[in-house]
Design a protein around this motif. Structure first.
Motif, mmCIF file in Angstrom:
data_model
loop_
_atom_site.group_PDB
_atom_site.id
_atom_site.type_symbol
_atom_site.label_atom_id
_atom_site.label_comp_id
_atom_site.label_asym_id
_atom_site.label_seq_id
_atom_site.Cartn_x
_atom_site.Cartn_y
_atom_site.Cartn_z
ATOM 1 N N PRO A 114 0.823 -1.214 0.000
ATOM 2 C CA PRO A 114 0.000 0.000 0.000
ATOM 3 C C PRO A 114 0.858 1.266 0.000
ATOM 4 O O PRO A 114 2.001 1.254 0.457
ATOM 5 N N GLU A 115 0.251 2.284 -0.461
ATOM 6 C CA GLU A 115 0.876 3.593 -0.603
ATOM 7 C C GLU A 115 1.470 4.098 0.716
ATOM 8 O O GLU A 115 2.545 4.678 0.756
ATOM 9 N N VAL B 99 -7.457 -1.603 -4.962
ATOM 10 C CA VAL B 99 -7.356 -0.325 -4.248
ATOM 11 C C VAL B 99 -6.272 0.541 -4.880
ATOM 12 O O VAL B 99 -6.452 1.741 -5.083
ATOM 13 N N SER B 100 -5.111 -0.101 -5.224
ATOM 14 C CA SER B 100 -4.019 0.711 -5.748
ATOM 15 C C SER B 100 -4.368 1.246 -7.141
ATOM 16 O O SER B 100 -3.902 2.305 -7.523
ATOM 17 N N THR C 279 -5.065 -1.114 5.104
ATOM 18 C CA THR C 279 -5.655 -0.412 3.967
ATOM 19 C C THR C 279 -7.159 -0.239 4.182
ATOM 20 O O THR C 279 -7.720 0.845 3.976
ATOM 21 N N ALA C 280 -7.820 -1.332 4.645
ATOM 22 C CA ALA C 280 -9.261 -1.267 4.891
ATOM 23 C C ALA C 280 -9.592 -0.193 5.913
ATOM 24 O O ALA C 280 -10.588 0.528 5.774
ATOM 25 N N VAL D 290 3.606 6.355 6.475
ATOM 26 C CA VAL D 290 3.437 6.341 7.931
ATOM 27 C C VAL D 290 4.732 6.628 8.684
ATOM 28 O O VAL D 290 4.699 7.027 9.835
ATOM 29 N N GLU D 291 5.856 6.376 8.062
ATOM 30 C CA GLU D 291 7.101 6.471 8.806
ATOM 31 C C GLU D 291 7.629 7.901 8.854
ATOM 32 O O GLU D 291 7.589 8.622 7.866
ATOM 33 N N CYS D 292 8.129 8.260 10.040
ATOM 34 C CA CYS D 292 8.745 9.574 10.186
ATOM 35 C C CYS D 292 10.204 9.468 9.766
ATOM 36 O O CYS D 292 10.852 8.442 10.003
#
Lengths: 900, 608
Positions: free
Chosen positions: B268-269, B346-347, B373-374, B576-578
């Motif tokens: 996922p993105e 989804v992608s 993703t959901a 999501v990652e910083c």
């Protein structure tokens, strides 16, 4: 019952039985090195593994319970292979120097290796290197541990914990190696080891051994089953005889000892037999010079008989007295009192129970109808929820009972210790009432006060089985815990708790000893404890009762046999005419209808010139009786004294004739232990010399004095006893030799004996509740003599120490007299621990080594009476109890001074 | 006096020793003798023996002696038989697990390492190869020179770091985001404290310098050979990169409209922004002569035979993109899908799950991707059901993140059947059977069985099955290519035996696996194709490892990559990652022990 199949045989066993024990009942010997029944079932050696159907792993038979329908195989090729491998592993870590090993021929490892065809390990072993570097522990006088031979089977450790209940042997670790932390190294005195040797008896190899065992090999021994000659526990033991010499003792699985022995039984019961200072010829004293000369038996007997008869002629029968000894056999004692009654013509016969448990005999006979321990040792140590231990230090005085009490406490029984000292068991007591010596009656009355106040009494039992309740209730009303607390120096709350704990327990025995009896109010102390048991209905039931631990090996028997001034055998009263008639008929003489005087009364009577001739069989009153100076004066006042003994004792030194007798190992007979169990004593050796069995000497004396006494064997004498004594009527050597264990009352040939007395109601009919008012001891401390002195026994010595002082090991462990003092008192007197002090009473002075600590309370002291270097009976007070004429050994006033 | 266990008791103090012991175990270096390690277990077992029972107390020591003899080359012919017999006896007779398991462990070794035993007894040496290697490089399937690029990050040479990575792996950006980092597993640093955050440092490098701005090594002059690469996923892209650098012409065929394979359509993105993936792809395509043919399906647009005819060699890197459905009634009902299908959809086109109850069956990384993703698609609830804990094969960090984002996990539930609407056939609920755990099976997995509790119904609007993926190999199988359970039967060198010039690797050979393993396969295939064509082309690396600095043995914490606030991040598909900060990256890189220089890394001329 559970039914299972072992090697195709169907076996039926009770629930909880292990497979190994079940196999044993089918005659199948499952091999094991580490298993020891009831002591060690750890599954350590893995030799006992068996195959069980439906189980994919072999199971250790020693710790697998038999289950219904189980099918077990104990010898399959796979199991044999496992066992061979285990044996090889074990052998690889064992220094197999069998030729030099004392256990050669008795070694379990050796016999199992032979059984499985192992001649050498074939493995290098990994522990031996380490163990060889560990020190050989052999500083202890009796025990020795050789790590190089240790199998680490844990039998010794478990035996110490579970058989001796002690725990001085511990597990330790050195890196990855297990170590047996055996307390036999240089610090052995500080380890808590009691030298009982139960560990050595448990060792399957020569790793942990008795040092004495080096003197013999298994195949050289003959074993003679007999009864221990020390305390009244009545341990069964096997004397080990090699070439006509007793070289050791082994525990047997007797009903009272269950395979245990204490240090005295195992290591102190044979050295004295072969002591070089045994008397071997009769001695006659030259009254002019005071010197003894050796004489032949004919002369000695004739002389003694003539002198006694002269005194009888001149002063009458009442001027003669004869003491039996509660260390000798029933048969000996019976003959002594028979001689006194038939030949002397008086009832002046007694035994040393007078100075230990006469208060019990008198007190319990009065309240319950029978003056003996009500229950059995096994019963009062296996059954109870709570134990009330009063004035008794069984760990030292009755060590094998002590071991079983420790076990009981370990299993969860509550323990109330009532004792002026911090005795060993006080450490594990739920409550320790550290009362002031001489206040037992107040304590018991206080207990009863709480029980009645809180309604904890057994009303039905009181109503149906007792009398005198109202008077008792009236009396104890005054004994509030606060008042009792003040008298006894105890916390009233603790007293209340103790009363509740005892009264509410379902099974709670009272166990007591000389701390109760040896007082000028000893009989009342006994009766007060009897009151306590009756009030709570704890009589005639398992795990209950009133249980005096009698002192010496046959003190119970000595009283049973009628060596008492008022009682014929079996407590049949001299004053009862019908009884007298029965004995007169049997003995063929007229009997004196007047009660005799007690041993403690004989000595003052001698000083007064009323007793002129005295026969003492095996006692040593100069050492063991209170107020030595007065005893010596009495003996010196006598016209004629005969002492019959193994050694020239201090009392024998005052005799005109000394007759050499034989020890328990050289004769047949019976002892009756504290639980009324009559057990055999068997001849193990015959020694060179002119010593003779007491019964033979007595028979000759009686004949010489004109009484036609047939020469009888010990078994024949027991037949005569049985024929005249209802409570012994069913007892015979034949029955005992056939393996029966009989406790009196045993009233007929088919009677199985009586383990628990009063089971069908008190023997007396209605038991008596005797209201005893508290009276202080006869001699209380004052400014001049500010300390209370109590006396007692220690583990490593026995009474006058005639036997124990001849065991070098015991002397090494504890060979010196001492006085226990409270640290505050010691500080005030500037006395240091280990310092020699002078102890004086109104009657004499002795010196002793001070042991300073917290064991006794302030203002109190305690001394053992075994040691010739501190002859404490020079100090004690011969104040006598009203009922039993027992002297007050437990309380006298003394002064302690620093030696200049 | 009675005392409860003291805090500073020996046991508490031993715990600190055990922590050190575990560190040693966790960092056990590759290339060591397994029997020596077994002996350590045996000795540890001896240390654990209480000394009560003979088999454990004395038997294990005897076993240790036998094993020691084998290891020291003093053992005779029947040494293993002797050891086996002794250990069987111990296993059968020991009283507790300390002894039993010690013996069964040795017995295991006799089966697992029979060859090693034989080698020791016969030749007095270990089975080859038996030299210690640098853990991170060895455990990276693509054998990336990790110490070198960490050192470059430390020196601030991020482009150099990327060049070192690309020497083995042309997808540094994708791997920086999604790699499972097996390189960290036995990092020697964990002897001291914790493994180096290798993926974090790689991410820092690509965050600082985009991969497509780092120059590639200079490609070789054209060789005139053309290679067909089927599949534009990580494996195909890697093969294309290396082949192109060697001077070969590459025709890269991709079924989908864009390159990237599962990296694009599976991941996922929020984990791998596609813009970042494009940086890697752009860099790869610049390497040399690579002709890309997207939306090209072999078997439809051209046959496999045609490709073989027109190319000097073919590399099949088909991937495993077809999600498995459980064989049960209504498994194809509307509202029932597979995780792969769901993620791809989804992608490509997005989806709205607002107000929907989503149920996932399965506990792997793909399941976590689908679940998270959901959540982002607005699902009302997302439940993950598995039969047993072992089914959670996803990375712990993925599971933890999913939980933080509101995914609910239930285990010990077996999936019984699907309930659908009678009219619409749409899924309405799943039926679940409570289970209890049982024994372990031969593979070392715990088994379960139905508990006595009744099955229950669980309402659901979307059922996603994340129970594995497979490859679309039908066309190749028809052409006669060997397949094993739907996978292409290639060997470790990526050759398809007896098929000249045909190579295959990645998920279509191994089954669904990680990107880095697919990348490794692409690398192996490229070099073996080169070998097959008769060359030994080398590819130079423009960067090299800087001089090692003295090692730093001070216990220092590991710099973790933080994720965004779960309550915020679950609402969008943003990464999501910083990012790591520069000082964090420098300190983290400074923890590296440079095993390429210190210890075994210096042997045999240095470098792996």
């Amino acid at each position: 019952m559970i039914s299972l199949t072992i090697d195709g045989k169907t076996v039926s066993v009770s629930e909880g039985t292990t497979v190994l024990e079940a196999a044993k009942t089918a005659g199948i010997d499952v091999p094991s090195l580490c298993y020891l029944k009831d002591v060690n079932a750890l599954g350590s050696c893995r030799l006992c593994v068996v195959e069980a159907e439906g189980c994919d792993r072999p199971l250790p038979a020693c710790r697998t319970r038999a289950a219904e329908g189980m099918r077990v195989e104990t010898e399959t090729p796979a199991l044999a292979e496992y066992r061979r491998k285990m044996l090889r592993l074990i052998l690889s870590n064992h220094r197999a120097d069998c030729l030099g090993c004392p256990r050669n021929g008795a070694c379990r490892l050796q016999s199992l290796c032979i059984r499985y065809g192992i001649t050498e390990s074939g493995m290098e072993g990994t522990r031996l290197d380490v163990e060889e570097k560990l020190p050989l522990l052999e500083d202890h006088p009796y025990l020795r541990y050789d790590p190089g031979k240790c199998l680490h089977c844990f039998r010794c450790v478990s035996a110490c914990h579970r058989r001796a209940g002690n725990g001085a042997l511990k597990n330790a670790r050195s890196g990855v190696f297990h170590i047996v932390d055996a307390p036999f190294g240089p610090n052995w005195r500080e380890t808590g080891c009691e030298a009982c040797g139960n560990c050595a008896a448990a060792c399957p190899t020569g790793a942990l051994t008795l040092k004495t065992s080096r003197a013999y090999r298994e195949w050289e021994l003959t074993r003679v089953r007999t009864t221990c000659p020390h305390c009244a526990t009545g341990c069964q033991l096997d004397l080990l005889v090699k070439d006509g010499k007793v070289v050791g003792a082994e525990a047997a699985d007797g009903p009272s000892n269950g395979g245990r022995l204490c240090v005295k039984g195992r290591s102190g019961s044979f050295d004295f037999i072969h002591s070089p200072d045994r008397l071997t010829k009769p001695l006659i004293k030259n009254r002019e010079t005071g010197e003894f000369r050796e004489a032949e038996w004919e002369e000695a007997i004739a002389y003694a008989a003539r002198r006694f008869m002269e005194i009888r002629e001149k002063y009458g029968p009442e001027a003669l007295a004869g003491f039996a000894c509660s260390r000798s056999t029933n048969e000996d004692i019976y003959m002594v009192q028979k001689m006194v009654r038939t030949c002397f013509g008086s009832n002046n016969t007694d035994n040393c129970a007078r100075v230990c448990h006469s208060a019990t005999v008198a007190g319990l006979a009065r309240t319950l109808g029978s003056g003996a321990m009500t229950n059995t040792i096994r019963d009062i140590t296996r059954e109870p929820d709570c134990i009330l231990l009063v004035g008794s230090n069984p760990e030292e005085a009755h060590p094998v009972v002590g071991m079983q009490l420790r076990e009981a406490v370990r299993r969860g029984a509550r323990l109330i210790v009532v004792d002026p000292r911090n005795i060993g068991l006080a450490k594990s007591a739920d409550i320790h009432l550290k009362l002031r010596p001489g206040t037992n009656v107040a304590f018991a009355n206080g207990m009863m006060h709480v029980i009645l106040e809180e309604g904890l009494e057994d009303k039905a039992f009181i109503r149906d089985c007792t009398e005198g309740f109202e008077a008792l209730r009236e009396l104890v009303r005054d004994y509030t815990p606060e008042k009792v607390g003040e008298i006894c120096h105890i916390d009233p709350d603790m007293l209340r708790e103790a009363a509740r704990m005892y009264a509410k327990a379902e099974k709670a025995p009272i166990i007591y000893c000389l701390g109760v009896t040896e007082h000028s109010t000893g009989t009342e102390g006994v009766m007060s404890l009897s009151n306590l048991a009756l009030l709570t209905g704890k009589l005639g039931k398992p795990g209950c009762g009133v249980n005096p631990l009698r002192g010496q090996n046959n003190v119970q028997g000595a009283c049973d046999m009628g060596a008492q001034p008022g009682d014929l055998p079996g407590y049949q009263k001299v004053e009862n005419e019908a009884v007298r008639e029965k004995f007169e008929k049997a003995w063929g003489v007229k009997l004196n209808p007047k009660n005799g005087i007690t041993a403690t009364e004989v000595f003052p009577a001698a000083i007064r010139g009323e007793i002129r001739g005295l026969y003492i069989c095996g006692e040593d009153p100069v050492v063991s009786d209170a107020d030595t100076a007065h005893i010596i004066r009495a003996l010196e006042s006598l016209d004629f004294l005969v002492v019959q003994d193994l050694f020239l004792t201090r009392s024998a030194a005052y005799a005109d004739v000394v007759l050499p007798a034989v020890s328990y190992a050289e004769k047949d007979g019976t002892f009756t232990n504290t639980e009324r169990r009559v057990q055999r004593v068997r001849k193990a050796v015959a020694l060179p010399g002119d010593m003779r069995p007491d019964t033979d000497i007595l028979t000759d004396l009686m004949n010489a004095m004109g009484y036609p006494q047939k020469k009888l064997s010990s078994a024949e004498i027991m037949e005569e006893i049985a024929s005249l004594t209802p409570s012994y009527a069913g007892i015979s050597h034949a029955r005992l030799d056939a393996g029966e264990s009989l406790q009196w009352p045993c009233t007929g040939k088919d009677h199985p004996g009586t383990p628990i007395m009063h089971a069908g109601g008190p023997v007396r009919g209605r038991a008596l509740l005797y209201p005893a008012r508290f009276n202080p001891a006869a001699e209380l401390p004052d400014e001049e003599y500010p300390f209370i002195l109590s006396t007692g026994r220690i583990l490593y010595q026995y009474n006058a120490a005639a036997m124990t002082s001849r065991a070098p090991g015991l002397q090494e462990i504890a060979g010196e007299g001492f006085i226990e003092m409270n640290w505050r008192d010691a500080e005030r007197l500037a006395v240091k621990n280990g310092e020699r002090v002078q102890v004086s009473s109104r009657r004499g002075t002795v010196t002793a080594t001070a042991r300073v600590g917290r064991k006794v309370s302030e203002g109190e002291t305690w001394m053992p009476f075994h040691f010739p270097d501190s002859p404490v009976n020079r100090l004690t007070n011969a104040a006598l109890d009203e009922f039993a004429r027992i002297p007050e050994y437990k309380v006298c006033a003394v002064r302690v001074e620093k030696l200049p | 006096m009675r005392l409860l266990e003291k805090r500073a008791s020996m046991n508490a103090r031993i715990d600190t020793v055990l922590t050190k012991f575990r560190s040693r175990v966790n960092s056990f270096p590759p290339g060591m003798c397994p029997l020596a390690l077994y002996r350590s277990i045996l000795q540890m077992s001896i240390n654990q023996s209480c000394g009560k029972c003979v088999p454990c107390r004395d038997g294990l020591r005897e076993a240790d002696r036998l094993l020691g003899r084998i290891l020291s080359g003093d053992a005779g012919e029947n040494a293993t038989a002797e050891l086996r017999e002794l250990c069987e006896t111990i296993a059968a007779t020991a009283d507790c697990a300390v002894g039993v398991v010690a013996a069964t462990t040795v017995l295991d070794s006799l089966t697992e390492f029979a060859d090693e035993y034989e080698s020791h007894i016969r030749d007095r040496r270990c089975v080859e190869p038996a030299t210690q290697t640098v853990p991170c490089m060895t455990l990276c399937p693509a054998h990336v020179d990790v110490p070198a690029y960490i050192a470059l990050v430390r020196e601030g040479d991020y482009a150099g770091a990327i060049q070192v990575i690309r020497d083995r792996n042309p997808l540094p950006t994708a791997c920086a985001m999604v790699c499972e980092h097996p390189c960290e597993r036995k990092c020697r640093r964990s002897i001291i404290d914790d493994p180096i955050n290798i993926r974090g440092l790689k991410k820092y490098a690509v965050d600082r310098v985009p991969a497509d701005q780092v120059s590639a090594p200079k490609a070789n002059v054209p060789t005139g050979k053309r290679i067909a690469v089927v599949g534009g996923g990580p494996s195909g892209l890697t093969a294309a990169w290396f082949l192109a650098l060697m001077g070969h012409g590459v025709d890269l065929y991709e079924e989908h409209e864009k390159l990237g394979g599962m990296l694009r359509y599976g991941i996922p993105e929020y984990r791998l922004p596609k813009a970042r993936l494009d940086e890697d792809i752009a860099a790869i395509l610049k390497a040399g002569d690579i002709q890309v043919r997207c939306s090209f399906r072999v078997g439809r647009d051209a046959s496999f035979e045609e490709l073989r005819r027109t190319h000097d060699a073919v590399y099949l890197a088909l991937g495993a993109q077809l999600g498995n459905r459980m064989p049960m009634e209504d498994a194809d009902a509307p509202g029932v899908t597979t995780a792969a299908e769901f993620l791809q959809t989804v992608s490509r086109e997005g989806m709205d799950l607002t107000g929907k109850k989503v149920v996932l069956i399965g506990g792997g990384n793909v399941a976590m991707d689908a679940a998270r993703t959901a959540v982002r698609l607005g699902a009302e609830t997302v439940h993950v059901f598995t039969r047993k804990r072992d089914d959670y094969t996803a990375l712990d960090s993925e599971i933890r993140s999913a939980m933080q984002e509101g995914v609910r996990f239930r285990t010990l539930l077996s999936f019984l059947n699907i309930e659908t609407d009678r009219e619409s056939r749409e899924v309405r609920a799943v039926w679940l059977q409570p289970e209890i755990v049982g024994t372990y099976d031969d593979q070392g997995f715990v088994t379960t069985e139905h508990s006595s509790a009744y099955p229950y119904r669980f309402q659901c609007d979307l059922l996603i099955m994340a129970v594995g993926q497979r490859s679309d190999t039908a066309h190749f199988a028809e052409a006669g290519l060997p397949t094993v359970r739907g996978r292409i039967g290639a060997d470790e060198s990526c050759r398809v035996p007896e098929w000249d010039g045909v190579f295959s690797g990645g998920d279509c050979v191994t089954g669904p696996s990680t990107a880095i393993r697919a990348i490794a396969a692409g690398q192996v295939a490229a070099f073996n194709i080169d070998e097959y064509l008769g060359y030994h082309h080398k590819i130079g690396c423009p960067a090299s490892a800087p001089e090692a600095r003295p090692s730093n043995f001070v216990r220092t914490g590991r710099a973790e990559i933080e994720e965004r606030n779960p309550f915020e991040r679950c609402r969008d598909f943003g990464h999501v990652e910083c990012p790591m900060t520069e000082e964090e990256a420098a300190r983290e890189a400074g923890r590296c022990l440079r095993c390429d220089f210190y210890g075994c890394g210096a042997l045999e001329g240095g470098r792996f």
